[in-house]
Design a protein around this motif. Sequence first.
Motif, PDB file in Angstrom:
ATOM      1  N   LYS A  30       1.260  -1.249  15.843  1.00 40.19           N
ATOM      2  CA  LYS A  30      -0.001  -1.710  15.260  1.00 40.19           C
ATOM      3  C   LYS A  30      -0.247  -3.189  15.582  1.00 40.19           C
ATOM      4  O   LYS A  30      -1.325  -3.566  16.056  1.00 40.19           O
ATOM      5  N   SER A  31       0.766  -4.007  15.305  1.00 37.35           N
ATOM      6  CA  SER A  31       0.618  -5.447  15.570  1.00 37.35           C
ATOM      7  C   SER A  31       0.382  -5.688  17.047  1.00 37.35           C
ATOM      8  O   SER A  31      -0.448  -6.517  17.443  1.00 37.35           O
ATOM      9  N   THR A  32       1.106  -4.952  17.872  1.00 31.73           N
ATOM     10  CA  THR A  32       0.953  -5.119  19.310  1.00 31.73           C
ATOM     11  C   THR A  32      -0.479  -4.815  19.728  1.00 31.73           C
ATOM     12  O   THR A  32      -1.060  -5.522  20.561  1.00 31.73           O
TER      13      THR A  32
ATOM     14  N   ALA B 142      -6.982  -8.110  10.698  1.00 32.81           N
ATOM     15  CA  ALA B 142      -6.131  -8.438   9.556  1.00 32.81           C
ATOM     16  C   ALA B 142      -4.887  -7.581   9.633  1.00 32.81           C
ATOM     17  O   ALA B 142      -4.962  -6.356   9.574  1.00 32.81           O
ATOM     18  N   ASP B 143      -3.744  -8.264   9.837  1.00 34.82           N
ATOM     19  CA  ASP B 143      -2.481  -7.543  10.030  1.00 34.82           C
ATOM     20  C   ASP B 143      -1.703  -7.545   8.720  1.00 34.82           C
ATOM     21  O   ASP B 143      -1.034  -8.521   8.382  1.00 34.82           O
ATOM     22  N   GLU B 144      -1.795  -6.466   7.998  1.00 36.25           N
ATOM     23  CA  GLU B 144      -1.138  -6.321   6.694  1.00 36.25           C
ATOM     24  C   GLU B 144      -1.376  -7.535   5.804  1.00 36.25           C
ATOM     25  O   GLU B 144      -0.421  -8.172   5.342  1.00 36.25           O
ATOM     26  N   PRO B 145      -2.612  -7.865   5.541  1.00 35.18           N
ATOM     27  CA  PRO B 145      -2.911  -9.094   4.798  1.00 35.18           C
ATOM     28  C   PRO B 145      -2.460  -9.052   3.337  1.00 35.18           C
ATOM     29  O   PRO B 145      -2.386 -10.095   2.702  1.00 35.18           O
TER      30      PRO B 145
HETATM   31 MG    MG Z   1       3.363  -5.223  12.462  1.00 30.69          MG
END
Ligand code: MG
Lengths: 491, 225
Positions: free
Chosen positions: B45-47, B164-167
Motif C-alpha cells: 500500500k505504502s509503495t 494519507a498513509d494510515e493517518p
Molecule cells: Mg505501509
Amino acid sequence: MNLFTIAWRSVKQRGVASLLTTLSMALGVMLVVTVLAIYGVVAESFRNNSSLGYNMIVGAKGGKLQLTLNTVYYLSQPVENIPYDFYLEFLSADERAAEYTAALAPPADAKDKGRYADYVDFAIPVCLGDYFGRFRVVGTKPEMLELVFDLESKETFEFADGRNFHHHSKEHGYFEAVAGSVVAREMGLKVGDMIAPSHGAADGDVHAQKFCLVGILKNTGTPYDRALFVNMEGFYLMDDHAKPMAEEAEMSSDQSPPGGAQTVDDVAIEDDAPVPAATEEHAPHRPLPVEQREVTALLVRTSNPLVAPGLQNTINEGSQAQAVSPVMEIFKLFEIFVSPIQSVLLAITGLVCLVSGVSILVSIYNSMNDRKHEIAVMRALGASRVTVMTIILLESTLLSLGGGVLGWFIGHGMIALASPAIEDRTGVEMGFFAMAPPINVLELLTESPIINISVSPELLLVPALVLLAILVGIWPAMSAYKTDVARSLGS
Amino acid sequence: MLLLENVSKSYVEPDGSPLHILRVPRFEVAASEQMVLVGRSGCGKSTLLHIISGITRADSGSVKVNGLDICRLSEVGRDRFRAKNLGYVFQTFNLLPAFTALENVMLGMTFARGMKDRARAVQLLERVGLAHRQQHKPAAMSVGEQQRVAVARALANRPKLLLADEPTANIDPANQDMIVELIRETCREEEVALVMVTHSKEVADQFERQDRLEEINEVAKAPAS
Ligand SMILES: [Mg+2]
Ligand SMILES: Nc1ncnc2c1ncn2[C@@H]1O[C@H](COP(=O)(O)OP(=O)(O)O)[C@@H](O)[C@H]1O
C-alpha cells in the motif's frame, strides 16, 4: 520561510551541540584575528619606523641588526662604541674645529673639514647604555629633537610641555633632559623633575648625577616615545662614561702633554672615582675632552641617497666603524624573523579552525541519523535532493561563519582592550574595527603576481570559513542527498 | 484525475533475485473522489502511494495525474510536481520538530516555490481547530493535534490529490473518527481527491469506495509467485 531559516532552525534545535561547535570555531577565528593583528602591529610599527629621518647608521663593527635595534628601536643588548673622532669626520671645518677646542690634544688637521663631511646633511651622535626605569637613556645633541623623524609624513617632534634641552644652559648647565611621551607617563615625570639615570642596565647603579627635565615630547607612535633624551655633554660627565684612561693616556702622551687650559676640572674621572662635584647642583663642569669621548652610533643622512652605498662601503672598509642602512636591516629582520613566525602562528591557528570545522562535521553528522525522517518528510513535501543538501551545507556554513563572526568580535574586542598598551609600546593605534593590513592575495599563489588584489587577510577569513564549512558539510550533505525517502518515511 | 496503468515495482533482494511488490494493471481515482485502500500489512500500500507521489519510480507503466505521466518526469520534475499537486499525510512524525505549527504548514509552500500565503496557513489551522496553537512546536502538541497540523499542511498548496498513509493508526479510537472526518470534510471543501490507506475496518467502512490492494495488485493476489 526560506532555506536559510530552515537551516538556522535546525542549528537552533541542536542547541548545546551547536553552541559548542560555534564556540570552538569562535576560538579558532579569535586566535587567527589576534595573530593577524599582532602581525599587523609589528608590521605597521616596522613600517612606521622605516621612514626614519636618516638613512644610515654608523656604529661599532659587529652585528648590523643589533646596531639597528639599538639605535632605531632602543632594543637589544647595548653595542660597543666608536671614538668621538670618528663622529667629527662628518662635521664641517667650523664645527669640527669647535669640537676640538674641547680636546686635550687636537690633531694637526683639527681645523680641516671632516673626511665624510661633503657626503652628509647631518650626523647626530647618540650615546646609549644607560637606563631610566625600563627606558633607554639617549645621550645626544639638541639637533636630535629637531630632526624630521619621519621623512614620509614630514613629522617633527612636538613638545607636550617644556622645550628642547640646550647644549648648555644657565640654570642646569649640561644637565638637561627631555622625555618621550611614554617615559613621562609611566614614570610620572613633569617638567622640572630631577632625573638620575642608572648605569648599564635597568637595575644598574643609579648615577649620582641628576638631569633636569626641561621638556616632554608629544606622542609620536615611534620608539622615541620610549626614550629619555639627555644632553650628551652631561652624559659624558657622568661616572664611568669617559673612555678608560689607559688608551687616553697613550693617546695624549704621543700628542701633547696633558694639563693647562685643556685639562678638565673634574679629572676625578681619570681615577675612576665618583665626580666629587656631581652632588653640587651647578658645579662648574667642563666638557669631557674629545679623547675621552665615545659615541654608540651616528644617525646620518647622506646629502643624496645615491652616495649612501659608496659612503657605506668606504666606512665599512675602514677598521673603526661600520655603516648600515637601517631600512634594509629592518626589512631583513622582518623577512627573516617576523614573517616566518607569523606563518607558523597562522598555521597553528588555522589548524585550530580546522579542528573546529571537524567538530561542526561531528555535530551535524551525529544529527543526521535522527534527521533521516525529517529529510524524508521535506522530500515528500516536494524538496529536491539538492534542496535538502543545501540546507545541510547552510547549517555548516552558519555554524562556521557564526563562530567566525563571534570570534572576530571577541578577537577585536580583546585587541581594542589591549590597544592602549599596544599603542604605548609601539605607537600603533588599533581601533576595534582596525583590520589587519592588506596583503596581495595573488602573492599567496605565485611569487610575483602581475596584478595586485590587496585585501585584508581578515576578509579572507570569510571565503576560508565558507570553504571549510562546505568541506566539512559535504559529507552529511551527501548523506542527506542520498536519503532513501520511501524507506525513511516508514521508519 | 489519477490513472495508473500497468504499474509494476520490484526490488532486488540481497541474493540478487527480484522481489516483486506491485503489478497493478489499472487503478483510477476521479477528481474529488474519496476512496480508501485496505490490505494486509506488506502488500504494497505504502509503495503504491510512493509511486503515485513520485517518491518512488515505477519500474514500468504510467502514472497519470490530470493526464500528465509523472513516470516520464525527471526526479526534480517529480519533486516539483509533488510539491504543487499532492498533499501527503503520514502515520506519524509528520512535522519537523524545529518549527511551529504555522511554520510547518508553510514549509510545504516553501518547497513549492510559490507564494508564501501566510493567511491561508492561518486559515487552514483555524479550519482544523488549531487557531490557538499556531506558535506551538510539535513537541508541545498531542499526536492528534499533530495530525491535524499535518492535514492543514497537506492542503496548503491547494493540491488536487491528498494521500494519507494510515493517518489514524497512532490515534486513540475516540479521536480517530474526528481526524478522518476532518480529512474528508476539508478535502470536500477544497475539492481534493483523497486516497487513504487504513487498517481500521471502522474507518474503511465510512468510505463508499473501498479497494482491497490484494485485488488490484496481481503480485499480492498470488503470493506464492
Ligand atoms: Mg505501509
Ligand atoms: N527499498 C525496499 N527494498 C526492498 N523491499 C522493500 C523496499 N521497500 C519496501 N519493500 C518491501 O515491499 C513490501 C511492501 O511494503 P509496503 O508498501 O510498505 O507495505 P504496506 O504499506 O502495505 O504495509 C514489503 O514487503 C517491504 O518489505
